[in-house]
Write a protein that holds these residues in place. Structure first.
Motif, PDB file in Angstrom:
ATOM      1  N   ARG A 167    -100.656  45.694 -22.191  1.00 16.53           N
ATOM      2  CA  ARG A 167     -99.853  46.095 -21.480  1.00 16.53           C
ATOM      3  C   ARG A 167     -98.490  45.512 -23.256  1.00 16.53           C
ATOM      4  O   ARG A 167     -97.844  46.095 -23.164  1.00 16.53           O
ATOM      5  CB  ARG A 167     -99.752  44.838 -21.059  1.00 16.53           C
ATOM      6  N   SER A 168     -99.587  44.737 -24.191  1.00 12.88           N
ATOM      7  CA  SER A 168     -98.709  45.078 -25.618  1.00 12.88           C
ATOM      8  C   SER A 168     -98.330  46.458 -26.551  1.00 12.88           C
ATOM      9  O   SER A 168     -97.851  46.899 -27.581  1.00 12.88           O
ATOM     10  CB  SER A 168     -99.481  43.970 -26.571  1.00 12.88           C
ATOM     11  N   TYR A 169     -99.283  47.548 -25.739  1.00 13.76           N
ATOM     12  CA  TYR A 169     -99.101  48.661 -26.029  1.00 13.76           C
ATOM     13  C   TYR A 169     -97.735  49.556 -25.348  1.00 13.76           C
ATOM     14  O   TYR A 169     -96.854  50.033 -25.822  1.00 13.76           O
ATOM     15  CB  TYR A 169    -100.270  49.588 -25.439  1.00 13.76           C
ATOM     16  N   GLY A 170     -96.883  48.996 -24.063  1.00 14.40           N
ATOM     17  CA  GLY A 170     -96.107  49.206 -23.646  1.00 14.40           C
ATOM     18  C   GLY A 170     -95.194  48.578 -24.345  1.00 14.40           C
ATOM     19  O   GLY A 170     -94.069  49.531 -24.401  1.00 14.40           O
ATOM     20  N   SER A 171     -95.488  47.239 -24.225  1.00 10.74           N
ATOM     21  CA  SER A 171     -94.087  46.002 -24.555  1.00 10.74           C
ATOM     22  C   SER A 171     -93.370  46.938 -26.459  1.00 10.74           C
ATOM     23  O   SER A 171     -92.534  47.220 -26.693  1.00 10.74           O
ATOM     24  CB  SER A 171     -94.721  45.264 -24.862  1.00 10.74           C
TER      25      SER A 171
END
Length: 708
Positions: free
Chosen positions: A282-286
């Protein structure tokens, strides 16, 4: 005499030898959050908007005037060393990069103990992970740390923190991390308490003794730990003396709980700068979205700061590299990156995605919110949303990826096959053991990847199995959901499911009721400490709230999120910041006009058209927050404020957009009249837009008379 004395002092400063600033960069993930990908490639070499993660960290360290970087690598160390040997970092002037290799460390504690034994650190140093993206100016934090050290040798660490999304909903949307509680001395910025809230944990409890010892504390659940630490050399020896410290934050909690040694940790909060760590999908995408939207400038795709090929920035946040083949009937949507040498067929629609180099995408393909790495082939008629596809993946025609899917290296999805949501697919079978150090067993320090021979749960050797879980002609094992946990949606690149949003919203309201009942549990700071400082903090909080609303709105626009979901997030932010409905209305309105302004236009008429498009599409978001005439007036006042900004393009078209808001039923006639009446006794400089609107107000009066 005075001048001569000052000159001597300046000469003495100039003659002082330069003390090299060093950094320790941990290139090992020491967790399983990126499996199955990290069984084949180290996390720091995974592409982040087509640039390996470690390049962002090294580029920032170089910009922060760090002289020497010691990169610790363990699993897949050969791949990391080979990459660095070929990179630009080995020959940079005044910037030295040295690798320290180990084959048996299972945590950050082991790594720091090994570095201590090498005796390469002999002063203050920066401790950072190779999955961190930042553009912060380090000097102020470093100066604060050194000044504290001169006064108190027990001040051994300064942690960089940042205002985070305090509501559970927005935090899960952004970084997928658990709620973090910090207690900080507001005067000295000393960290007094640090705890991550687990899912099964109830209310936060602080001992009376702790409150008695610290009469003035600020308790926060809205701070983000950036994992950028300024450390004294004692930190390494403390890890050596305490083998219980394996995770970096075990050390922090251990030091805070140690009443004997007296060591202290302080915080440095950044506001306008950017810093975040990639801890899960998720943080990769954000963070990928943040890079594309240029929050990380100058570390953005059109500024070449590593060996990766840069791209040209075009309209609507679209980046295009060289040698791209685009069909005339393909459509590339906002905030998308297309890598070098990729081809895209007719009728294909791509939005909010990153496409790597050498990808072949067929006709009539739908790609939304995906991260597609290099040399991926997607045949005709495929559909994929919010997924990650590693190098060499092949999707045969008409195949579908449900949200949250991760396809590891060289996986083949069979024709017409639909991969279930949140699936992790790999050519490597799922291991039986779940230890974090197991990646060491997969790492081949000679060539990168070794054949997998682990025994599976059914007793068969992996070499005896043909990976065919993904349809006819496909290749890949679908890992069982137990590997990623029963709440895989928390760490996925896919948006949070609607059912979970409702559940999280209810949790926020439940917690609010508890906080109201327990309002007098914590001591309130002395009123004498308020005054101008409190006013400044309130202004800062208002600005942060507006930024949060703007970021939430923009993500909703980019991902085409339902209005109800955006309203849920805005409500959560409102509760967290204790804001009124009118604050939400003005912040959302500002965000909409900012979007219209940022959309390309070449005349005032185009700007009005842009505003009309945005209000027509998203104006419904304002309805829940405009409950009275006074709320409508707040929106007008916010618009006035925007128009009064230097060089504002809205000032000449104020009355046209006011008329537009009236036509769209955002602002009523009564609110416009009351706004104008309130300006009667104001200074002439405050009547500029009332005078500009005189003809429109007169028209409203005549229309009302005709109706009567």
């Amino acid at each position: 005499m005075g001048a001569k004395k000052g000159g001597k002092q300046e000469d003495a400063v100039e003659d002082m030898p330069h003390v090299p600033l060093k950094a320790i960069l941990l290139a090992d993930s020491f967790n399983t959050n990126f499996r199955p990908i990290t069984l084949e490639r180290p996390k720091v070499l995974l592409p982040l908007v087509n640039t390996p993660m470690i390049d962002y960290t090294l580029a920032w360290l170089e910009s922060a005037e760090v002289d020497e970087v010691f990169i610790f690598c363990c699993s897949h160390s050969k791949q990391i060393i080979d990459y660095l040997d070929k990179s630009k970092w080995v020959n940079q002037p005044n910037f030295s990069v040295t690798t320290i290799e180990s084959y048996n460390c299972i945590g950050a504690g082991d790594a720091l103990r090994l570095i201590y034994e090498r005796n390469v650190i002999n002063g203050d140093f920066i401790l950072i992970s190779g999955d961190t993206v930042s553009n912060m100016v380090l000097k102020q934090a470093l100066d604060e740390h050194k000044e504290r050290r001169q006064k108190d040798k027990n001040a051994v660490m300064t942690m960089v923190i940042k205002q985070s999304k305090p509501s559970q909903i927005t935090r899960q949307t952004r970084l997928g991390t658990v709620e973090l509680f910090m207690a900080i001395d507001p005067a000295t910025k000393q960290l007094l308490y640090y705890k991550a809230k687990s899912d099964n944990q109830g209310n936060l409890t602080l001992d009376k003794a702790f409150l008695a010892e610290n009469p003035s504390i600020s308790l926060h659940n809205d701070k983000q730990d950036c994992y950028i630490d300024i450390c004294s050399e004692e930190v390494l020896s403390l890890f050596t003396d305490n083998f219980d410290y394996q995770h970096l934050r075990h050390f922090v909690k251990g030091l805070l709980g140690d009443d004997v040694m007296g060591y202290k940790i302080f915080t440095h909060e950044i506001h306008s700068d950017y810093a975040a760590r990639i801890d899960n999908f998720r943080s990769y995408g954000s963070i990928s979205k943040d890079i594309i939207q240029r929050w990380t400038y100058p570390f953005v795709p059109d500024v070449q700061f590593s060996m990766s090929n840069s791209a040209n920035l075009e309209r609507h946040g679209i980046y295009m590299a060289s040698e791209i083949s685009l069909s005339y009937s393909s459509k590339i949507g906002r905030f998308t990156y297309i890598g070098k040498g990729s081809s895209i067929g007719g009728g294909t629609v791509i939005s909010n995605s990153v496409i790597g180099e050498g990808c072949k995408i067929g006709s009539n393909v739908l790609i939304d919110g995906c991260y597609i790495w290099n040399n991926v082939t997607i045949e005709n008629g495929c559909e994929l949303k919010h997924a990650i596809l590693c190098d060499g993946v092949v999707m045969k025609s008409e195949s579908v990826l449900e949200p949250g899917v991760v396809l590891s290296f060289n996986v083949v999805v069979g024709q017409g096959f639909e991969v279930p949501a949140y699936s992790k697919v790999s050519l490597l079978p799922q291991p039986v053991k779940q230890d974090s150090d197991e990646e060491l067993e997969y790492a081949d320090n000679n060539s990168g990847i070794i054949p997998v021979t682990n025994t599976l749960e059914n007793g068969n050797s992996s070499s005896e199995l043909e990976p065919s879980d993904v349809g006819i002609g496909g290749r890949g094992f679908i890992w069982s959901i137990s590997e990623v946990g029963h709440e895989e949606w928390r760490h996925s690149v896919a948006p949070i499911p609607e059912s979970k949003l409702i559940e999280l919203t209810q949790t926020v309201f439940d917690n609010l009721e508890i906080n109201i009942q327990d309002d007098n549990v914590f001591p309130i700071a002395d009123e004498q400490e308020s005054g101008n400082e409190s006013d400044d903090e309130n202004r800062d909080e208002d600005q942060i709230f507006e930024k949060e609303i703007e970021a939430t709105f923009l993500r909703g626009v980019q991902e085409n999120v339902k209005e109800d979901h955006i309203i849920l997030e805005v409500n959560s932010l409102r509760l967290s910041y204790n804001m009124a409905l009118e604050n939400c209305a003005s912040a959302l309105f500002y965000s909409m006009l900012k979007l219209a302004l940022d959309t390309p236009h070449n005349s005032p008429a185009n700007l009005v058209d842009n505003t009309n498009d945005v209000i027509s599409r998203w104006g419904k978001l304002l309805k829940p927050y405009i409950q009275s005439i006074d709320d409508e007036i707040e929106v007008i006042l916010k618009f006035e404020e925007m128009c009064l900004e230097n060089g504002s393009e809205f000032a000449p078209v104020f009355v046209l957009i006011l008329h537009l808001l009236y036509d769209k039923d955002i602002i009523q006639e009564e609110a416009i009249h009351k706004w104008a009446d309130e300006k009667e006794g104001a200074d002439e400089s405050d009547k500029v837009f009332v005078k500009q609107s005189e003809v429109f107000i007169q028209w409203l009066n005549e229309a009302s008379e005709e109706e009567d």
